[in-house]
Design an enzyme around this catalytic site. Sequence first.
Site, mmCIF file in Angstrom:
data_model
loop_
_atom_site.group_PDB
_atom_site.id
_atom_site.type_symbol
_atom_site.label_atom_id
_atom_site.label_comp_id
_atom_site.label_asym_id
_atom_site.label_seq_id
_atom_site.Cartn_x
_atom_site.Cartn_y
_atom_site.Cartn_z
ATOM 1 N N SER A 49 -4.564 3.316 -4.154
ATOM 2 C CA SER A 49 -3.838 2.858 -2.972
ATOM 3 C C SER A 49 -2.355 3.220 -3.010
ATOM 4 O O SER A 49 -1.699 3.220 -1.969
ATOM 5 C CB SER A 49 -3.988 1.342 -2.805
ATOM 6 O OG SER A 49 -3.300 0.645 -3.827
ATOM 7 N N LYS A 90 1.650 -2.668 -5.008
ATOM 8 C CA LYS A 90 1.997 -2.210 -3.656
ATOM 9 C C LYS A 90 3.505 -2.014 -3.559
ATOM 10 O O LYS A 90 4.270 -2.428 -4.430
ATOM 11 C CB LYS A 90 1.553 -3.228 -2.594
ATOM 12 C CG LYS A 90 0.084 -3.595 -2.615
ATOM 13 C CD LYS A 90 -0.826 -2.462 -2.197
ATOM 14 C CE LYS A 90 -2.288 -2.883 -2.248
ATOM 15 N NZ LYS A 90 -3.205 -1.744 -2.002
#
Length: 251
Positions: A49, A90
């Site tokens: 991701s 993230k």
Amino acid sequence: MGGTMRTGGRGCLGGVLSGLAVAVGCVLFLGGFACGAVLYRPYTVPTDSMSPTVGAGDRVLAQRIDGSEVRRGDVVVFTDRTWGDLPMVKRVVGLGGEEVACCDADGRLTVDGEPVREPYLRSQGWGAGEAASPTEFAATVPEGSLFLLGDQRAGSQDSRAHLQDAGRGSVPRSAVAARLDAVVWPPGGLGMVDRPQGFAALPGGVSAPGPVRPLAWAVAIGAALVLGGAAYGPLARLGSRPRKRSGATRG
């Protein structure tokens, strides 16, 4: 006799300097490792991701920080029950009180209406002029919270997937445990995780680089001093051996 004394003096000085080099080297080497163990935690990135910044399986060093130290653009490790109660990695793109949206007329992410340049996204192949997100969104970040996106916007399960939650896709600052500073494995991916300058003009700017680089230099220089100082004795003894005379003496 005079020559022997001079040689002995040089040998004594060399021994002192080599001992000093080993002592200083030990301090730098062990001190660098000790500081690194206190300030950093190693993590293995679980998914793609955050590609291309870091990939699945990459081993990274993350500086232990408090949530209050987080700035926009930081790649952070956090754990939130709503997101599965597992450590996740993230990028922070919005802080409490800000409106984060995508995409403007040029396909860019905006923070309180200000477009942000995100060169770390690179080409991701979903078309639409390579917008900052394949899906449009807008959210106001609750106070004391962070809005987080993955760099692989086509496949990342990030704040966009949690917009209907009570926190509007955000996580509290207290959920953050560390900030990524460097990729240490695999060897081909070695490098620093840079602070993106696209967020620098916004209030608060970006965070300062972590101490991983000077700590790495301390360890490397310390190792060199220890090896160099330890090698001096054998090399000095080898150089002081008397040379054998060649040939026989004729009467």
